[in-house]
Design an enzyme around this catalytic site. Sequence first.
Site, PDB file in Angstrom:
ATOM      1  N   LYS A 110      -6.392 -14.123  -1.504  1.00 50.08           N
ATOM      2  CA  LYS A 110      -6.678 -12.803  -2.075  1.00 50.08           C
ATOM      3  C   LYS A 110      -7.854 -12.905  -3.035  1.00 50.08           C
ATOM      4  CE  LYS A 110      -4.517  -8.733  -4.203  1.00 50.08           C
ATOM      5  NZ  LYS A 110      -5.020  -7.840  -3.146  1.00 50.08           N
ATOM      6  N   HIS A 126      -0.076 -13.627  -5.777  1.00 47.65           N
ATOM      7  CA  HIS A 126      -0.455 -13.425  -4.377  1.00 47.65           C
ATOM      8  C   HIS A 126      -0.942 -14.737  -3.764  1.00 47.65           C
ATOM      9  CE1 HIS A 126      -0.506  -9.117  -5.417  1.00 47.65           C
ATOM     10  NE2 HIS A 126      -0.381  -8.906  -4.118  1.00 47.65           N
TER      11      HIS A 126
END
Length: 247
Positions: free
Chosen positions: A136, A132
């Site tokens: 995040k 990600h």
Amino acid sequence: MVRIAVSGSNGRMGQAIIEVIEQSDEVELGVKIDQDNNLIDYLDKFDVLIDFTCPVATLGYLAICAKAGKKMVIGTTGFNDNELNQLTALARNTPIMFAPNMSVGVNLSLKLLEMAAKVVGEESDIEIIETHHRFKVDAPSGTALKMGEVIADTLGRDLKTCAVYGREGIEQVRDKNTIGFSTIRGGDVVGEHTVSFFMQGERVEITHKASSRMTFALGALRAAIWLDKAPSNKGCIYSMKDVLEIT
């Protein structure tokens, strides 16, 4: 016409959700909720709240919705066990749709993982790799954990005891009953998940790659429309399997 409230409206997901709402003929934007206003002041403006914020904020919004009998679609991840217990308790007063990932493709992947685990899970070394963007904060991702949970449940295992998060300091051969997790953070990657089933002489991989947050926003909107029409059974926590009619 379903009236939608969007919390975290200034965030990346909030902006994506607002965009798909404005493009839809089935819903209308009731209210945008951010740090400058309070949900409790706008209860007459919406039918369903879509929330992709953080656990503390989500529980606060759910407490308000539960008291007012408003339905809620929750895509927030990173809940600890205590927070999940609070969520379950609050949801006793109003139906919610709660899923770590609302992408149609991801939820199809969960079904494929269940099938793969049934066929080759006992003979496989199972590893989950997720990637990600650098912003995040929770790791592994809620989606990766859900994938591990689906596999573990299918195999009759408890993910809390069979999950391995990184292998630093482990000086022994791999336990075949474990499910490994690896996390990568960098750049602007929206979300990628690969589950590998390693067998003798072959490997099965199931991969999902999201190239835009719009896939999550579209899934959340689909869930909100479905939830608005669903029975108002108090204490009911629906999933994307219910929305997509995946059995």
